[in-house]
Design an enzyme around this catalytic site. Structure first.
Site: not given
Length: 562
Positions: A325, A327, A333-334, A483, A486, A536
Site C-alpha cells: 500500500r 500510503e 498501525r500502518h 480494525e 475488512s 495488526r
C-alpha cells in the site's frame, strides 16, 4: 747537520700518542676513532646477546606455561576433529538434568573473570538464559579460565559441562535454579568487540513515560534505553531478545492457526501474482515498478484474483502473502508492506454464512493463541503488560453489531457523529478506539464485528444491502477498538458490477479491468470474503504500542532497510 753519533730523540709531535690526537685540555688524551668504533661494536654485540637471552628466556617461560596448561584441547577455537556430541536446547534444561553432562550451543550474553581461578558466562539461546561456571581445578587450567572469561559478548560458543543446582537462585538468568559447570568451551563464531547496540539494553521494558534527559530516553528507573528506531536499525540484534523471540513465535502461530482452520474447512491454498499491469483496484495508492520496457504495479491485495478463482469453480480459497500500500501514513498501525491473510468463499443463501465462518475463524485463532502460546505471552507481558489481558468473547461466539449501532453507542458517550450519521465519512481512528473501550466495558470483550457499513465508504465490488441500498453487505473486524479485517459480500453479476464501477468513477471498459470483468461475464456464484492483517492481529492481541514491533523487517514511508 752531521750525525753526532748520539741516539735520535723524536720530537714530541712524532710520538704515537702525539700523532694520534692532540692533548686534551687538562692533559688527558681523547680516544681515537678506531677505539670509538671498537667500543660501539662491543656495545651492539652485548645488546644483541642480551636480546637473544631475553627471547630465549621468554620462550622457555612460554614453553613452561604451555607445559603447565592441563586444559589443552578443552578450550579455544572449535577443533575440526571435535566429535559431534548430542546438543541440548537450553529451553529444555530442567532439574532432571542435575549432575548430568550436557552440551549446549548458545550466545555469550555476558562474560566476566571473577579471579584467576574462576570465571562466569551467561549463555543465551533464543532469549532464554542460563549461567555457566568455569573453575581452575584439574584438568581446568588458569589459562582456560582467563580465555573463557574474555570471550566477546554475543559470540557463539559450544559448551559442555555438568548441570548443578546453584547455592542461591540466579536472578539474572531465565533458568535461575540451575547452572552449567564447564568442562569444555569452544568458540564457534566470534562477535565484534564493539556492537552498535547491546542486546541487554534492548531487553529492558519500554519507559512508562517519555522522559528525556540530555537527548537520551530514560526508563522508569532513570536508566537510558534504546529507542525503537535504534532497535529497528539493528533489527538482527533486537530479534535476539527474549521478548522479540516470543513475539515472532506468536506471529508464526497466527499463520499456522489460520492455515490450519482454512485447510480443515476444505479451502484451497492459492498463490496469486504480486505484479499487475495496472492499478486494478483503482486509486493511486500503488507502487509503480519498471517491468522491462513498460510499467507494472505491486498488488494492493489479492482481492480481484481471489474472486477470479471463485469464478474458476474453486469455491473456497485462501492466501497468505505480502500486500503493498503506497500510503504516506506514519502511524502506529500502518505499513507500506504487510502480510495479508485473505480468504474467499461461496455461499448458498446469505452472506452471513461466510461472516459467521470468519467470526469462528478469528475466535479459534485467538482462543488457541492463549492456550498454545501462553508461555510466550507471559514473556511479552513482562515488557508489555497488556499482552495477557486480551478479552475473548463470551461463549465462544463473536459479538456482532450493526455499524449504526456502533455509531449510536458513540453518540451516547457524547461523541460528535454527525458526519457518520449522514454517511459522509467512516469512523475515525479515535472513534474506533473509543468504541472499543465502550464495548469492552459494556460487553466484556476485545473482539467484535461491525456489520452493514454505509455503501458510500466501501469499494466498488461490495454488494449493496437489497433492503436498504444506503448500506452494504459488508463488515469489519476489530480488536481492542482497531480494525484488523475488512470484508463483504462481493457483486457477482457482471452488469451490476459495471454499474457499481461507474458509480465509483471507474471505467469498466478500461484495459485494467478487462480480465476481471471477463470472469463474471462467464458466470460466477455468490461469494464473500475478507482480508486480515497478520501484523495488526499480532499487535492488538499483545497490546503492542507500535505495529513495527509486530513486523519482522518493517517497511513504512521512512524505512527501506534493513
Amino acid at each position: 747537520m752531521a750525525d753526532s753519533g748520539l741516539p735520535h730523540r723524536p720530537k714530541p709531535e712524532e710520538t704515537p700518542e702525539a700523532s694520534a690526537a692532540p692533548a686534551a685540555e687538562g692533559g688527558a688524551a681523547a680516544p681515537s676513532k678506531n677505539a670509538l668504533k671498537k667500543a660501539a661494536k662491543e656495545k651492539a654485540k652485548a645488546e644483541k646477546a642480551a636480546q637473544r637471552a631475553a627471547q630465549e628466556k621468554a620462550q622457555q617461560q612460554a614453553a613452561a606455561a604451555n607445559a603447565e596448561d592441563t586444559a589443552k584441547g578443552l578450550y579455544g577455537p572449535i577443533p575440526e576433529s571435535e566429535d559431534l556430541q548430542p546438543v541440548t536446547n537450553i529451553q529444555q534444561l530442567s532439574e532432571e538434568h542435575y549432575e548430568k553432562e550436557v552440551t549446549v550451543i548458545a550466545r555469550v550474553d555476558n562474560a566476566r573473570v571473577q579471579s584467576a581461578k574462576l570465571a562466569f558466562l551467561m549463555l543465551r539461546q533464543q532469549g532464554v538464559k542460563v549461567q555457566a561456571v568455569v573453575a581452575a581445578k584439574e584438568p581446568i587450567s588458569r589459562q582456560m579460565v582467563k580465555w573463557t572469561g574474555g570471550i566477546n559478548v554475543n559470540s557463539i560458543v559450544q559448551v559442555t559441562g555438568t548441570v548443578k543446582k546453584p547455592g542461591v537462585p540466579i536472578a539474572s538468568a531465565t533458568l535461575s535454579n540451575l547452572e552449567i559447570h564447564i568442562s569444555k568451551a569452544y568458540l564457534i563464531s566470534e562477535a565484534a568487540q564493539m556492537l552498535p547496540m547491546q542486546v541487554k539494553d534492548a531487553e529492558r521494558p519500554p519507559p512508562l513515560s517519555d522522559v528525556v534527559e540530555d537527548g537520551v530516553q530514560l526508563d522508569a528507573e532513570g536508566a537510558p534505553i534504546v529507542t525503537l528506531k535504534t532497535r529497528l536499525d539493528n533489527r538482527v540484534l533486537d530479534l535476539q531478545t527474549e521478548t522479540s523471540q516470543a513475539i515472532t513465535w506468536i506471529s508464526s502461530g497466527i499463520v499456522q492457526l489460520f492455515s490450519e482452520y482454512m485447510l480443515k474447512s476444505g479451502a484451497r491454498w492459492i498463490f496469486t501474482s504480486k505484479l499487475a499491469g495496472a492499478a486494478s483496484e483503482g486509486g493511486s495508492n500503488v507502487f509503480e515498478v519498471k517491468y522491462f520496457k513498460r510499467k507494472a504495479y505491486l498488488t494492493q491485495s489479492p482481492q480481484l484474483y481471489k474472486q477470479m478463482c471463485i469464478a474458476g469453480d474453486m469455491e473456497s480459497v485462501f492466501e497468505i502473502g505480502p500486500v503493498f500500500r503506497a500510503e504516506d501514513s506514519n502511524t502506529h498501525r500502518h505499513l507500506t508492506e504487510f502480510t495479508g491473510l485473505d480468504f474467499e468463499r461461496t455461499f448458498r443463501h446469505h452472506y452471513h454464512e461466510v461472516l459467521e465462518f470468519a467470526e469462528d475463524l478469528l475466535v479459534f485463532i485467538l482462543t488457541e493463541l492463549k492456550e498454545r502460546y501462553k508461555d510466550q505471552i507471559a514473556v511479552v507481558q513482562k515488557s508489555y503488560p497488556k499482552a495477557g489481558d486480551f478479552k475473548l468473547p463470551k461463549g465462544g461466539k463473536a459479538l456482532r453489531l450493526k455499524y449504526m449501532d456502533g455509531v449510536a453507542l458513540l453518540k451516547e458517550a457524547g461523541v460528535d457523529v454527525s458526519e457518520q450519521e449522514r454517511f459522509e465519512n467512516d469512523l475515525t481512528t479515535a472513534m474506533e478506539k473509543q468504541l472499543g473501550q465502550i464495548i469492552r466495558e459494556k460487553y466484556d470483550t476485545d473482539f467484535y464485528v461491525l456489520d452493514k457499513f454505509p455503501m458510500a465508504v466501501r469499494p466498488f465490488y461490495t454488494k449493496a444491502d437489497p433492503e436498504d441500498p444506503k448500506f452494504s453487505n459488508s463488515y469489519d473486524f476489530f480488536m481492542r477498538g482497531e480494525e484488523i479485517m475488512s470484508g463483504a459480500q462481493r457483486i457477482h453479476d457482471a452488469k451490476e458490477l459495471e454499474d457499481s464501477m461507474r458509480a465509483k468513477g471507474l471505467d469498466p471498459n478500461s484495459e485494467e479491468f478487462e480480465d476481471y470483468l471477463a470472469a463474471f461475464r462467464q458466470g460466477c456464484p455468490p461469494h464473500a470474503g475478507g482480508g486480515l492483517g497478520l501484523n495488526r492481529i499480532l499487535q492488538f492481541f499483545l497490546g503492542l504500542p507500535n505495529i513495527r514491533l509486530a513486523t519482522l523487517f518493517p517497511r513504512d514511508p521512512q524505512r527501506l532497510r534493513p
